[in-house]
Design a protein around this motif. Structure first.
Motif, short mmCIF file in Angstrom:
data_model
loop_
_atom_site.label_atom_id
_atom_site.label_comp_id
_atom_site.label_asym_id
_atom_site.label_seq_id
_atom_site.Cartn_x
_atom_site.Cartn_y
_atom_site.Cartn_z
N LYS A 1 0.82 -1.21 0.00
CA LYS A 1 0.00 0.00 0.00
C LYS A 1 0.86 1.26 0.00
O LYS A 1 0.43 2.31 -0.47
CB LYS A 1 -0.94 0.01 1.21
N ILE A 2 2.08 1.17 0.52
CA ILE A 2 2.95 2.35 0.59
C ILE A 2 3.68 2.63 -0.72
O ILE A 2 4.29 3.67 -0.87
CB ILE A 2 3.99 2.22 1.73
N CYS A 3 3.61 1.69 -1.67
CA CYS A 3 4.31 1.89 -2.94
C CYS A 3 3.66 3.05 -3.70
O CYS A 3 2.44 3.07 -3.89
CB CYS A 3 4.29 0.62 -3.77
N PRO A 4 4.45 4.02 -4.18
CA PRO A 4 3.90 5.27 -4.72
C PRO A 4 3.30 5.19 -6.12
O PRO A 4 2.46 6.01 -6.47
CB PRO A 4 5.11 6.21 -4.72
N ASN A 5 3.71 4.21 -6.92
CA ASN A 5 3.24 4.17 -8.30
C ASN A 5 2.03 3.25 -8.41
O ASN A 5 2.12 2.04 -8.24
CB ASN A 5 4.36 3.68 -9.23
N ALA A 6 0.88 3.84 -8.72
CA ALA A 6 -0.38 3.09 -8.74
C ALA A 6 -0.39 2.00 -9.80
O ALA A 6 -0.89 0.90 -9.57
CB ALA A 6 -1.54 4.05 -8.96
N GLU A 7 0.18 2.30 -10.98
CA GLU A 7 0.14 1.32 -12.07
C GLU A 7 0.93 0.06 -11.72
O GLU A 7 0.46 -1.07 -11.90
CB GLU A 7 0.67 1.94 -13.36
N GLY A 8 2.15 0.25 -11.20
CA GLY A 8 2.95 -0.90 -10.82
C GLY A 8 2.33 -1.67 -9.67
O GLY A 8 2.33 -2.91 -9.65
N ARG A 9 1.78 -0.93 -8.73
CA ARG A 9 1.12 -1.56 -7.58
C ARG A 9 -0.07 -2.40 -8.03
O ARG A 9 -0.29 -3.51 -7.55
CB ARG A 9 0.68 -0.48 -6.60
N GLU A 10 -0.84 -1.86 -8.97
CA GLU A 10 -2.02 -2.57 -9.46
C GLU A 10 -1.64 -3.86 -10.20
O GLU A 10 -2.38 -4.85 -10.15
CB GLU A 10 -2.84 -1.66 -10.36
N VAL A 11 -0.50 -3.85 -10.88
CA VAL A 11 -0.04 -5.07 -11.56
C VAL A 11 0.26 -6.16 -10.52
O VAL A 11 -0.14 -7.33 -10.69
CB VAL A 11 1.20 -4.80 -12.42
N LEU A 12 0.94 -5.79 -9.45
CA LEU A 12 1.24 -6.75 -8.38
C LEU A 12 -0.05 -7.25 -7.74
O LEU A 12 -0.20 -8.45 -7.45
CB LEU A 12 2.14 -6.11 -7.33
N GLU A 13 -1.00 -6.33 -7.51
CA GLU A 13 -2.27 -6.72 -6.92
C GLU A 13 -3.02 -7.69 -7.83
O GLU A 13 -3.59 -8.68 -7.36
CB GLU A 13 -3.12 -5.47 -6.66
N SER A 14 -3.00 -7.42 -9.14
CA SER A 14 -3.67 -8.29 -10.09
C SER A 14 -3.01 -9.66 -10.14
O SER A 14 -3.68 -10.69 -10.32
CB SER A 14 -3.66 -7.66 -11.49
N TYR A 15 -1.70 -9.68 -10.01
CA TYR A 15 -0.95 -10.94 -10.05
C TYR A 15 -1.42 -11.88 -8.95
O TYR A 15 -1.75 -13.05 -9.20
CB TYR A 15 0.54 -10.64 -9.89
N ILE A 16 -1.47 -11.38 -7.71
CA ILE A 16 -1.81 -12.26 -6.59
C ILE A 16 -3.31 -12.53 -6.50
O ILE A 16 -3.74 -13.55 -5.99
CB ILE A 16 -1.28 -11.70 -5.26
#
Length: 318
Positions: free
Chosen positions: A284-299
């Motif tokens: 949640k603390i990661c600043p880049n939403a696009e990269g964060r969303e890719v990780l979220e989608s992965y899991i």
């Protein structure tokens, strides 16, 4: 995610160019990683780098090294477990398969050594790979020695194996994108819980939807069986007797029947979802939403249709 997938050809090219021209057989061994669908784990360093506001293009070598590392682990896993269809060791022999595994692991480190990174960043990433190699080997040794007898033993083993590999993939990608230790740690924690979730689901599939021989037919003690041994239920004594008599493989069908009776699959899904919850919280603390969303989608995507996963055998349906 599409922008990261556009980097896949470059990832493949790095791996391809690392194979010696004089060794066509090794190129054949890695053919599956150079053609067809890309291994999904290749996304992890790229997305982690982006999630911490780095340029994912700078993580291409890290992703390529991860592919080589994954290929090495797959060869070794097949050699040690011998439970999967289409195994390299059956095609080329045990000795050559070991030799290929060693060579692919060397390629992994060669790719890292050629990555366009600052010296200190390279040293940190290289050390992370070395530490992870040793942790995975130690975890695998626990499995081979047969010392995993409780859920606590099991948890330690998969933390050293699957979890440490996923944590490394995410942390090293983040190292390329930032020197902020908090963000690097967050990505590593995400990878740690991702790895645990993957292993839990793999253990479930290895009994109910196996790719080859089931874990029970091989006499393996994994989380589903440990859950049955440590839960209170009417058939626990029978299950304990089968295990203590070293008759797991002989009574594999009966064990699966018992595990179905106590709704083991539901427990496994619950445990994996708990790991997903902790993984998502970490980034949640990661600043880049696009990269964060890719990780979220992965899991999130790896769970697929949870209702289908929880579906009971035909005999249990009413």
């Amino acid at each position: 995610m599409d922008s990261l997938k556009e980097l896949y050809p470059e990832v493949r090219e790095v791996l391809k160019n690392s194979i010696p021209n004089y060794w066509s057989e090794l190129r054949y061994v890695l053919k599956g990683f150079l053609e067809g669908a890309m291994s999904p784990e290749a996304m992890l360093p790229l997305a982690s780098c982006q999630a911490v506001n780095g340029n994912p293009k700078n993580a291409i070598h890290i992703s390529a090294a991860l592919l080589a590392f994954g290929a090495c682990l797959r060869i070794l896993d097949d050699l040690e477990d011998r439970d999967r269809a289409d195994k390299l060791w059956e095609k080329v022999g045990t000795a050559r398969a070991w030799n290929f595994a060693c060579a692919v692991n060397i390629i992994c480190f060669e790719i890292l050594s050629k990555a366009p990174l600052q010296l200190e960043v390279f040293k940190s990433i290289n050390q992370c790979y070395l530490d992870t190699c040793l942790r995975i080997a130690a975890g695998q040794d626990k499995d081979l020695a047969g010392v995993t007898q409780t859920i606590d033993d099991y948890w330690l083993s998969i933390q050293m194996k699957t979890a440490s590999a996923s944590a490394m993939a995410c942390a090293t990608g983040a190292m390329v994108g930032t020197d902020n230790s908090e963000l690097i740690q967050a990505c590593g924690v995400f990878g740690h819980h991702l790895g645990l979730a993957i292993q839990i689901l793999n253990d479930m599939e290895s009994i109910w939807q196996p790719d080859g021989i089931t874990d029970l037919k091989q006499g393996k003690i994994t989380l589903p069986l440990l859950y049955g041994l440590q839960s209170n239920h009417p058939e626990r004594e029978e299950l304990m007797s089968i295990v203590s008599d070293n008759e797991i493989a002989t009574h594999a069908e009966r064990i699966q029947e018992i595990l179905d009776h106590i709704d083991t699959k539901r427990f496994l899904i619950w445990a994996a979802l708990k790991e997903r919850e902790q993984a998502l919280e970490a980034i949640k603390i990661c600043p880049n939403a696009e990269g964060r969303e890719v990780l979220e989608s992965y899991i999130t995507g790896m769970f697929g249709d949870i209702d289908l996963l929880l579906e009971k055998p035909e005999d249990d349906k009413t």
